[in-house]
Design a protein around this motif. Sequence first.
Motif, short mmCIF file in Angstrom:
data_model
loop_
_atom_site.label_atom_id
_atom_site.label_comp_id
_atom_site.label_asym_id
_atom_site.label_seq_id
_atom_site.Cartn_x
_atom_site.Cartn_y
_atom_site.Cartn_z
N ALA A 232 -7.25 1.89 4.57
CA ALA A 232 -6.08 2.74 4.39
C ALA A 232 -6.07 3.47 3.06
O ALA A 232 -5.47 4.54 2.94
CB ALA A 232 -4.81 1.90 4.54
N GLU A 233 -6.73 2.92 2.05
CA GLU A 233 -6.72 3.57 0.74
C GLU A 233 -7.51 4.87 0.77
O GLU A 233 -7.08 5.88 0.20
CB GLU A 233 -7.30 2.62 -0.31
CG GLU A 233 -7.26 3.19 -1.72
CD GLU A 233 -7.71 2.18 -2.77
OE1 GLU A 233 -7.87 2.58 -3.93
OE2 GLU A 233 -7.89 0.99 -2.41
N PRO B 112 -1.12 3.25 6.26
CA PRO B 112 -0.63 2.10 5.48
C PRO B 112 0.66 1.49 6.02
O PRO B 112 1.06 0.41 5.54
CB PRO B 112 -0.41 2.68 4.07
CG PRO B 112 -1.34 3.84 4.00
CD PRO B 112 -1.31 4.43 5.38
N SER C 122 0.84 -1.18 0.00
CA SER C 122 0.00 0.00 0.00
C SER C 122 0.89 1.24 0.00
O SER C 122 1.88 1.30 0.73
CB SER C 122 -0.91 0.01 1.23
OG SER C 122 -1.73 -1.12 1.25
N LEU D 264 -5.76 -3.44 6.87
CA LEU D 264 -5.73 -2.22 6.06
C LEU D 264 -6.86 -2.16 5.05
O LEU D 264 -7.03 -1.14 4.37
CB LEU D 264 -4.39 -2.13 5.32
CG LEU D 264 -3.15 -1.98 6.22
CD1 LEU D 264 -1.89 -2.02 5.38
CD2 LEU D 264 -3.21 -0.69 7.03
N PRO E 162 -5.79 7.46 4.49
CA PRO E 162 -4.38 7.08 4.68
C PRO E 162 -3.70 7.68 5.90
O PRO E 162 -2.61 7.25 6.25
CB PRO E 162 -3.72 7.59 3.39
CG PRO E 162 -4.58 8.73 2.96
CD PRO E 162 -5.97 8.37 3.35
#
Length: 396
Positions: free
Chosen positions: A309-310, A290, A228, A302, A313
């Motif tokens: 997380a995307e 990430p 990531s 994640l 973040p």
Amino acid sequence: MSLANTKTAYGAVTRSLHWLTALGILIMIPLGWIAHFAPWETEAQLAVKAQLFSAHKTIGVALFFIALFRILWALTQTKPAPLHPERRAEVLAAESVHWLLYSTLVIVPLSGWIEHAATEGFAPILWPFGQDLPFVPNSDSVAETAASVHFLAQWLLVAALALHVAGALKHAVIDRDGTLARMLRGAEGGSHGASHVVLRPVALALAAWVAVIGGGAAAGMFSTEETSAAPQLAEAQSDWQVTEGTLAISLVQMGKKIEGSFADWTAEIAFEPRETPGKAGEVTVQIAIPTLTLGSVSKQALGADFFNAEDYPTATFTADILRADSGYEAQGTLTLKGAEVPVTLPFDLTLENGTATMQGSTTLDRRNYEIGGSMNDPDQLSFEVAVDVALTATKN
């Protein structure tokens, strides 16, 4: 019925180990694939997935010890002569496949066991001897390398098994000789004067390993880089410069404690010590989500159902530093996954020659941040997440 091999027949021990190994392979390989592809969106699905992986790991460990015993037994035994020693290429191919099978039967379960021991997560091995291995550190990089070896080795095992079965079928259907009968019921066969070649089959098996592992390395399967993309945190403009520190979390999944940490975070600190209760400063902590490692469930953690997380973040903790009756505490707000929740972090502080050392702990409720929203059973995934902070900072 002879337990040991003779020059023209396989003994009962060898044949029993052969078929026991075959049974273990036929159960372990499909069970591992079923467990890998099993969904885990709901509590019931996660429980089933964990049970499948536990069964796969347990059978794998058992197969590892069976394979070791089988190899040691084979090394102490006379190997029955080939039925067709004049077919040199066929004999060489058969013995090369046997050595390839022996090696994969050890490396496939061992690499899986190393991955399990090097990390944390659900699905324990179902036995009373613990989950760790000597000399295997708790390390994500070790776990990832072992996982890559396990993945490649399983396909080499499948290939060797397919070749072995194809050879057996050729002997049974086309040649119609006694090869299969030798392993089924210990039938006699082969010439007393025929011999086995060892070095060339071992060399060919080794070449297969080199090709597979080399191909995996060339494809980047052993890379330990983050998958990531982590945000680039701005350098903190702080009165106190953090020289070292850890930001760790822990929780309980399926009855097992899982510990992890964030590799990248910054702290902007304004602080003046005081002896009486009241405000002593302010702190702002930026966290790159990430960069979280959380044992074997790092990628899962994640994902969208958890930290996401995307889409989110970074996390931010903004707080006042207060002197309390029993020490210091940071009172503020943690912004995580779009939610802003009040958080208090009590901590111990030591000041000496312009250097501050602090240690603090608090507990968060993951439900406040919609982390693991589908996991409503605390026995499967605890609601409480412990946060432990430790750092050393110097006065600028």
